[in-house]
Design a protein around this motif. Sequence first.
Motif, PDB file in Angstrom:
ATOM      1  N   CYS A  84      -8.765  -0.028  11.490  1.00  9.35           N
ATOM      2  CA  CYS A  84      -7.409  -0.560  11.392  1.00  9.35           C
ATOM      3  C   CYS A  84      -7.495  -1.986  10.834  1.00  9.35           C
ATOM      4  N   TYR A  85      -6.789  -2.249   9.777  1.00 10.24           N
ATOM      5  CA  TYR A  85      -6.683  -3.630   9.282  1.00 10.24           C
ATOM      6  C   TYR A  85      -5.349  -3.845   8.601  1.00 10.24           C
ATOM      7  N   GLY A  86      -5.041  -5.123   8.410  1.00 13.83           N
ATOM      8  CA  GLY A  86      -3.822  -5.466   7.670  1.00 13.83           C
ATOM      9  C   GLY A  86      -4.238  -6.250   6.444  1.00 13.83           C
ATOM     10  N   HIS A  88      -2.890  -9.540   3.309  1.00 16.67           N
ATOM     11  CA  HIS A  88      -1.949 -10.173   2.386  1.00 16.67           C
ATOM     12  C   HIS A  88      -2.198  -9.578   1.009  1.00 16.67           C
ATOM     13  N   GLN A  89      -1.196  -8.904   0.478  1.00 12.04           N
ATOM     14  CA  GLN A  89      -1.339  -8.322  -0.858  1.00 12.04           C
ATOM     15  C   GLN A  89      -0.504  -9.137  -1.834  1.00 12.04           C
ATOM     16  N   PHE A  90      -1.134  -9.593  -2.892  1.00 12.25           N
ATOM     17  CA  PHE A  90      -0.460 -10.398  -3.921  1.00 12.25           C
ATOM     18  C   PHE A  90       0.352 -11.534  -3.295  1.00 12.25           C
ATOM     19  N   GLN A  96       0.299  -3.431   8.460  1.00  8.15           N
ATOM     20  CA  GLN A  96      -0.868  -2.559   8.676  1.00  8.15           C
ATOM     21  C   GLN A  96      -1.242  -1.817   7.394  1.00  8.15           C
ATOM     22  N   LEU A  97      -2.520  -1.866   7.060  1.00  6.89           N
ATOM     23  CA  LEU A  97      -3.029  -1.079   5.922  1.00  6.89           C
ATOM     24  C   LEU A  97      -4.077  -0.108   6.491  1.00  6.89           C
ATOM     25  N   GLY A  98      -5.306  -0.567   6.640  1.00 13.32           N
ATOM     26  CA  GLY A  98      -6.343   0.275   7.260  1.00 13.32           C
ATOM     27  C   GLY A  98      -7.036   1.188   6.274  1.00 13.32           C
ATOM     28  N   ASP A  99      -8.100   1.850   6.769  1.00 16.16           N
ATOM     29  CA  ASP A  99      -8.860   2.782   5.927  1.00 16.16           C
ATOM     30  C   ASP A  99      -8.012   4.032   5.687  1.00 16.16           C
ATOM     31  N   GLY A 100      -7.312   4.043   4.578  1.00 23.85           N
ATOM     32  CA  GLY A 100      -6.433   5.187   4.281  1.00 23.85           C
ATOM     33  C   GLY A 100      -7.189   6.356   3.682  1.00 23.85           C
ATOM     34  N   ARG A 101      -8.384   6.070   3.174  1.00 24.96           N
ATOM     35  CA  ARG A 101      -9.178   7.170   2.604  1.00 24.96           C
ATOM     36  C   ARG A 101     -10.669   6.913   2.751  1.00 24.96           C
ATOM     37  N   ALA A 102     -10.997   6.045   3.682  1.00 21.35           N
ATOM     38  CA  ALA A 102     -12.417   5.781   3.925  1.00 21.35           C
ATOM     39  C   ALA A 102     -12.703   6.114   5.375  1.00 21.35           C
ATOM     40  N   TYR A 128      -4.148   5.917   8.656  1.00 25.51           N
ATOM     41  CA  TYR A 128      -3.781   4.767   7.823  1.00 25.51           C
ATOM     42  C   TYR A 128      -3.475   5.151   6.379  1.00 25.51           C
ATOM     43  N   SER A 129      -3.287   6.438   6.128  1.00 26.21           N
ATOM     44  CA  SER A 129      -3.099   6.887   4.737  1.00 26.21           C
ATOM     45  C   SER A 129      -1.701   6.565   4.202  1.00 26.21           C
ATOM     46  N   ARG A 130      -0.810   6.153   5.070  1.00 30.82           N
ATOM     47  CA  ARG A 130       0.581   5.850   4.675  1.00 30.82           C
ATOM     48  C   ARG A 130       1.132   6.998   3.838  1.00 30.82           C
ATOM     49  N   THR A 131       1.591   6.736   2.595  1.00 30.66           N
ATOM     50  CA  THR A 131       2.216   7.832   1.844  1.00 30.66           C
ATOM     51  C   THR A 131       1.236   8.510   0.898  1.00 30.66           C
ATOM     52  N   GLY A 264     -10.041  -8.077  -9.627  1.00 26.50           N
ATOM     53  CA  GLY A 264      -8.765  -7.451  -9.968  1.00 26.50           C
ATOM     54  C   GLY A 264      -7.771  -7.335  -8.830  1.00 26.50           C
ATOM     55  N   VAL A 265      -8.228  -7.191  -7.592  1.00 26.93           N
ATOM     56  CA  VAL A 265      -7.289  -7.076  -6.445  1.00 26.93           C
ATOM     57  C   VAL A 265      -7.826  -7.857  -5.249  1.00 26.93           C
ATOM     58  N   MET A 266      -7.825  -9.180  -5.383  1.00 29.44           N
ATOM     59  CA  MET A 266      -8.390  -9.988  -4.305  1.00 29.44           C
ATOM     60  C   MET A 266      -7.394 -10.212  -3.162  1.00 29.44           C
ATOM     61  N   THR A 268      -6.322  -9.962   0.836  1.00 34.82           N
ATOM     62  CA  THR A 268      -7.203 -10.291   1.971  1.00 34.82           C
ATOM     63  C   THR A 268      -7.818  -9.045   2.608  1.00 34.82           C
ATOM     64  N   ASP A 269      -7.238  -7.888   2.367  1.00 29.49           N
ATOM     65  CA  ASP A 269      -7.851  -6.644   2.871  1.00 29.49           C
ATOM     66  C   ASP A 269      -9.030  -6.220   1.999  1.00 29.49           C
ATOM     67  N   ASN A 270      -9.227  -6.907   0.881  1.00 29.81           N
ATOM     68  CA  ASN A 270     -10.381  -6.602   0.029  1.00 29.81           C
ATOM     69  C   ASN A 270     -11.404  -7.736   0.030  1.00 29.81           C
ATOM     70  N   MET A 271     -11.314  -8.593   1.053  1.00 31.55           N
ATOM     71  CA  MET A 271     -12.254  -9.720   1.184  1.00 31.55           C
ATOM     72  C   MET A 271     -13.195  -9.428   2.347  1.00 31.55           C
ATOM     73  N   ILE A 278     -16.448  -6.102  -2.305  1.00 27.73           N
ATOM     74  CA  ILE A 278     -16.041  -4.855  -1.638  1.00 27.73           C
ATOM     75  C   ILE A 278     -14.813  -4.270  -2.338  1.00 27.73           C
ATOM     76  N   ASP A 279     -14.682  -2.960  -2.274  1.00 31.98           N
ATOM     77  CA  ASP A 279     -13.525  -2.238  -2.825  1.00 31.98           C
ATOM     78  C   ASP A 279     -13.384  -2.407  -4.335  1.00 31.98           C
ATOM     79  N   TYR A 280     -14.195  -1.655  -5.031  1.00 32.24           N
ATOM     80  CA  TYR A 280     -14.157  -1.676  -6.498  1.00 32.24           C
ATOM     81  C   TYR A 280     -13.008  -0.797  -6.974  1.00 32.24           C
TER      82      TYR A 280
HETATM   83  P1  AMP Z   1      -6.779  -0.859  -2.283  1.00 34.03           P
HETATM   84  O1  AMP Z   1      -5.756  -1.583  -3.099  1.00 34.03           O
HETATM   85  O2  AMP Z   1      -7.476   0.265  -2.994  1.00 34.03           O
HETATM   86  O3  AMP Z   1      -7.757  -1.778  -1.655  1.00 34.03           O
HETATM   87  O4  AMP Z   1      -6.005  -0.111  -1.106  1.00 34.03           O
HETATM   88  C1  AMP Z   1      -4.982  -0.702  -0.346  1.00 34.03           C
HETATM   89  C2  AMP Z   1      -4.636   0.198   0.804  1.00 34.03           C
HETATM   90  O5  AMP Z   1      -4.184   1.470   0.330  1.00 34.03           O
HETATM   91  C3  AMP Z   1      -5.775   0.504   1.761  1.00 34.03           C
HETATM   92  O6  AMP Z   1      -5.228   0.584   3.042  1.00 34.03           O
HETATM   93  C4  AMP Z   1      -6.263   1.846   1.282  1.00 34.03           C
HETATM   94  O7  AMP Z   1      -6.917   2.584   2.289  1.00 34.03           O
HETATM   95  C5  AMP Z   1      -4.968   2.521   0.886  1.00 34.03           C
HETATM   96  N1  AMP Z   1      -5.149   3.584  -0.112  1.00 34.03           N
HETATM   97  C6  AMP Z   1      -5.455   3.438  -1.437  1.00 34.03           C
HETATM   98  N2  AMP Z   1      -5.539   4.646  -2.028  1.00 34.03           N
HETATM   99  C7  AMP Z   1      -5.297   5.578  -1.077  1.00 34.03           C
HETATM  100  C8  AMP Z   1      -5.245   7.014  -1.053  1.00 34.03           C
HETATM  101  N3  AMP Z   1      -5.434   7.738  -2.144  1.00 34.03           N
HETATM  102  N4  AMP Z   1      -4.975   7.606   0.118  1.00 34.03           N
HETATM  103  C9  AMP Z   1      -4.757   6.896   1.238  1.00 34.03           C
HETATM  104  N5  AMP Z   1      -4.779   5.558   1.292  1.00 34.03           N
HETATM  105  C10 AMP Z   1      -5.041   4.897   0.155  1.00 34.03           C
END
Ligand code: AMP
Length: 522
Positions: A84-86, A88-90, A96-102, A128-131, A264-266, A268-271, A278-280
Amino acid sequence: MKLDNTFVDQLPGDPESRNFVRVVRDACYSVVQPKTSPNPALIAYSCDLAKLLEVSPAAMGIAEFTEMFAGNRTIRNSTPYAMCYGGHQFGHWAGQLGDGRAITLGETTGTDGVSYALQLKGSGLTPYSRTADGLAVLRSSLREFVCSEAMHYLRVPTTRALSLIRTGDQVIRDMFYDGNPELETGAIVCRVAPTFLRFGNFEIFAAQQNLEVLRQLADFTIRTQFPNIKVDGSTDSYIQWFREILDRTAFLMAEWWRVGFVHGVMNTDNMSITGLTIDYGPYGWLEDFDFGWTPNTTDAQTKRYTYGNQPQIAKWNLLQLARVIYLLMNELEPLQEALNEYDRVFDSYHTDVIRRKLGLEELTEGDIQLVNELYEIFDSIEIDMTLFFRHLANVAPDATTDQDLVQQVSPALYNPDEITQELQDKLENWLATYAAIIRQQNRDPVVRAELMNDNNPLYVPRNYLAQLAIDDADKGDYALLNQWMEVLKSPYQEQSGMEKFSAKRPDWAKSRAGCSMLSCSS
Ligand code: AMP
Ligand code: MG
């Protein structure tokens, strides 16, 4: 293979065991099983990393292991979880963001004595997969697999990749976000790192105002990843921790600078909290040197995450982390002091990077002027950063004419015929000044070239090469990918017959999607 579960055993988890998308509170992770892949097939793996993890390269080739790293077969003693993590995006808090696919499978100790977490990326839905669908496609997985291993061999701190596996799933993606979704090949990368913790793992507990879990996670992280710091809950321990994160992050920014990497996407959830790359995603490699370049189409207008902005964005991200750590110590001043030192810390790493790139013994005030002039020239000429520095190593201190000097670096120019006389003169002058400095420093040209060639890679995972490898891999042909991975293992070493992997970007790649601009769709 048998795994440990330190993260799961020592930190609070989500009591809900069913797997559905939800808001998770007061928990560092949710236990979740990877999705079964219908027809997994190994595309490539990292032989060195397998050995480090005590998996024999022969074993990597057998079906049992493919099944393990595709998420179909449970590794002994594994308790898989999504974090589980949150973040700051852009520039904005995104909740809440989190490992949505990891999904992390657990930890194993390498032959170097370090504990490594194994994580499958693209292995299905989590809370954490959201939509989204929890899956990943071959093109982005191949890019992560290649680039993270390449970074390791470039000596840039990074998460690594053990395997790249085709799942047999078809995944739907609207690559250009233009309403034309297509079916793509599904894939899973098994990522490996001492920890996948990000700034966002700590931010989420500040947002939830859960100081207890925040402290638990912070102390766990210090204990497991920062063994030189005593865990005693004191202000001193947290400030030491923050300073160390700041130092590692500044170092990483200087290293990205050195090799020409743009994340490309710095957000805080990618730091990484340990200063790893991390997170290529929509990352890119500088070809034409341009401070204002970002490979990410989502950022094309805002240009927040350009090459030149990365060091300052890292500082902004550290500020967000400082706000969180403040809650653990209730003292602002030492955090502020540490942040105030960021520019100096980055500058000292940056200066040293430039010194090595230029092959100088020391970088004096006067030489810094030389560096600024070089940046000005870069700004007005289309020049390949990687090749420029590589060719600069061949410049002889006693070159007789300015023309000779320019000839040395001309293979790095994209449009040599279009250069104006004024720019030509500027470049000549610059090279002449550079030659004078190396003459004055009286450096042995061989020693200088060695230093430069050990810091200026010849082979970086160029954007267009990744696209060529993807095109082939999509058709089931992995020869180019495997050959390229071999070359990238020795990025500073010229390898005969491998010129195609160091060639500057061809014209066709300038406008092709995936080569110069990338979307976040992955
Ligand atoms: P990212 O910009 O790739 O670092 O992802 C931002 C957030 O979106 C993270 O919480 C990821 O786990 C989630 N995310 C990105 N792609 C997917 C996907 N295909 N399915 C579920 N969650 C995703
Ligand atoms: Mg991410």
